[in-house]
Design an enzyme around this catalytic site. Structure first.
Site, mmCIF file in Angstrom:
data_model
loop_
_atom_site.group_PDB
_atom_site.id
_atom_site.type_symbol
_atom_site.label_atom_id
_atom_site.label_comp_id
_atom_site.label_asym_id
_atom_site.label_seq_id
_atom_site.Cartn_x
_atom_site.Cartn_y
_atom_site.Cartn_z
ATOM 1 N N ASN A 1 51.424 30.221 21.962
ATOM 2 C CA ASN A 1 50.282 29.605 22.660
ATOM 3 C C ASN A 1 49.652 30.551 23.682
ATOM 4 O O ASN A 1 48.868 30.130 24.520
ATOM 5 C CB ASN A 1 50.717 28.296 23.345
ATOM 6 C CG ASN A 1 51.795 28.535 24.407
ATOM 7 O OD1 ASN A 1 52.180 29.670 24.671
ATOM 8 N ND2 ASN A 1 52.278 27.460 25.023
ATOM 9 N N GLU B 1 52.338 29.156 31.053
ATOM 10 C CA GLU B 1 51.767 28.390 29.951
ATOM 11 C C GLU B 1 50.242 28.299 30.111
ATOM 12 O O GLU B 1 49.708 28.615 31.183
ATOM 13 C CB GLU B 1 52.375 26.982 29.958
ATOM 14 C CG GLU B 1 53.900 26.947 29.786
ATOM 15 C CD GLU B 1 54.367 27.157 28.341
ATOM 16 O OE1 GLU B 1 53.715 27.900 27.576
ATOM 17 O OE2 GLU B 1 55.409 26.574 27.987
ATOM 18 N N HIS C 1 51.317 32.273 25.948
ATOM 19 C CA HIS C 1 51.986 32.431 27.246
ATOM 20 C C HIS C 1 52.551 33.837 27.398
ATOM 21 O O HIS C 1 52.905 34.493 26.412
ATOM 22 C CB HIS C 1 53.027 31.336 27.512
ATOM 23 C CG HIS C 1 54.276 31.411 26.716
ATOM 24 N ND1 HIS C 1 54.969 30.302 26.291
ATOM 25 C CD2 HIS C 1 54.995 32.463 26.264
ATOM 26 C CE1 HIS C 1 56.043 30.674 25.629
ATOM 27 N NE2 HIS C 1 56.082 31.967 25.596
HETATM 28 P P1 PGA Z 1 59.884 35.387 21.287
HETATM 29 O O1 PGA Z 1 59.141 34.729 22.490
HETATM 30 O O2 PGA Z 1 60.022 36.834 21.624
HETATM 31 O O3 PGA Z 1 61.203 34.686 21.200
HETATM 32 O O4 PGA Z 1 59.009 35.175 20.084
HETATM 33 C C1 PGA Z 1 58.049 35.376 23.058
HETATM 34 C C2 PGA Z 1 57.632 34.628 24.277
HETATM 35 O O5 PGA Z 1 57.686 33.393 24.252
HETATM 36 O O6 PGA Z 1 57.271 35.279 25.259
#
Ligand code: PGA
Length: 251
Positions: free
Chosen positions: A149, A156, A151
Site C-alpha cells: 500500500n 501507512e 507504506h
Molecule cells: P516485505 O515488507 O519486505 O516483507 O515485503 C515490506 C514492507 O512492508 O516494508
C-alpha cells in the site's frame, strides 16, 4: 530519485549489500537506518557472508531500526529485535550499545516511572528514539522496503510527510501481509515507527522492491505523483534516493 532495475532478488540483495558495506568501509562511524521484513533478508545474508570471508569492521557503526511492534518484548521471537539478532546482529561485530530498536513495551521508561500509562510511556519512548538519532548526528544511510500500500517503515497511507517517530495503528492490509510471521496469533494492531519526516532526514536512502506483489506499488512510485496517501512518494522530495527493484516488481 535514481532507479536501478536488476534481474532478480539475488541481484537486488547483492547491490544493496554492496552499498551497505561501502558505506561502512568509507565511513566507519556511519549511522544506518535498518529495515526488517522479507525484502532485506537477502541483503543481510549477503552482508553476513561477506563478513566471514572479507574483513569488515562494524565496531564504530550505529544502527537504528525503522520500527517495532507494540506489545512484543525484545526477547519475543516475533519481534523485530529477534529478527535483527538472528539475521545480522549475532553475526557481525556491531557494538550492542550502538544498536537501536524502538522498545514496543517501553520497559525502561515504565521502570523509571512506576504507574505511568503504557500509552504515555510509548510516547516518551518515541521521543527518546528521535533524540538518540539526533545525538548520533542523524541518519547517514537508510534502507527501506516498500509496502504493497506504499507504506515505508510502518507509515501507512495518510501519514504526514513531516511525521517523526510515533505510535501508529497498522492497516488490515499490513497485518494480513505480515500474518505469516504470527502463525499462533494475531499480528499486533500497533507499532512504533520512525516517521516519514525522520526517514526524509536521512542523508541517503535506498528503497528495495522485489517480486510481482510489489508491481502496483512500484508503478505508483514511478508515476512520480507526490501524495500522503502513498507514503513512499515522499521519497520524490529527497535528493539522494536510489530505488533498487527487480524485474519481477516492474510491470
Ligand atoms: P516485505 O515488507 O519486505 O516483507 O515485503 C515490506 C514492507 O512492508 O516494508
Amino acid at each position: 530519485m535514481r532507479w536501478e532495475t536488476v534481474e532478480d532478488y539475488d541481484a537486488m540483495s547483492r547491490r544493496a549489500a554492496a552499498i551497505f558495506l561501502d558505506a561502512v568501509r568509507n565511513t566507519p562511524s556511519v549511522a544506518l537506518g535498518l529495515p526488517t521484513g522479507g525484502t532485506p533478508l537477502g541483503m543481510y545474508r549477503r552482508i553476513v557472508a561477506e563478513c566471514s570471508t572479507t574483513h569488515h569492521c562494524f565496531r564504530d557503526a550505529t544502527t537504528f531500526n525503522l520500527d517495532e511492534y507494540v506489545g512484543l518484548a525484545p526477547s519475543d521471537p516475533r519481534s523485530y529485535c529477534a529478527y535483527m539478532r538472528e539475521n545480522l546482529f549475532a553475526h557481525v561485530d556491531l557494538d550492542p550499545s550502538r544498536m537501536h530498536i524502538p522498545d514496543g513495551l517501553a520497559t525502561r521508561i515504565r521502570e523509571r516511572n512506576p504507574g505511568i500509562p503504557l500509552e504515555h510511556a510509548l510516547d516518551l519512548e518515541c521521543a527518546a528514539y528521535e533524540e538518540s538519532i539526533a545525538r548520533a548526528g542523524g541518519l547517514d544511510l537508510t534502507f527501506l522496503g516498500l509496502g504493497r500500500n506504499g507504506h515505508i517503515a510502518f507509515n501507512e497511507p495518510g501519514s504526514p510527510f513531516e511525521s517523526r517517530t510515533r505510535v501508529v495503528t497498522l492497516t488490515r492490509e499490513t497485518r494480513d501481509a505480515n500474518a505469516c510471521y504470527f502463525p499462533e496469533g494475531e499480528v499486533p494492531s500497533h507499532a512504533i515507527t520512525m516517521g516519514v519526516g525522520t526517514i526524509l532526514s536521512s542523508r541517503s536512502i535506498v528503497l528495495l522492491a522485489s517480486g510481482s506483489s510489489k508491481r502496483e506499488a512500484v508503478e505508483r512510485l514511478r508515476s512520480a505523483e507526490v501524495t500522503e496517501e502513498f507514503p513512499a512518494s515522499a521519497l520524490h522530495l529527497h535528493s539522494d534516493t536510489i530505488v533498487i527493484c527487480d524485474e519481477q516488481s516492474v510491470a
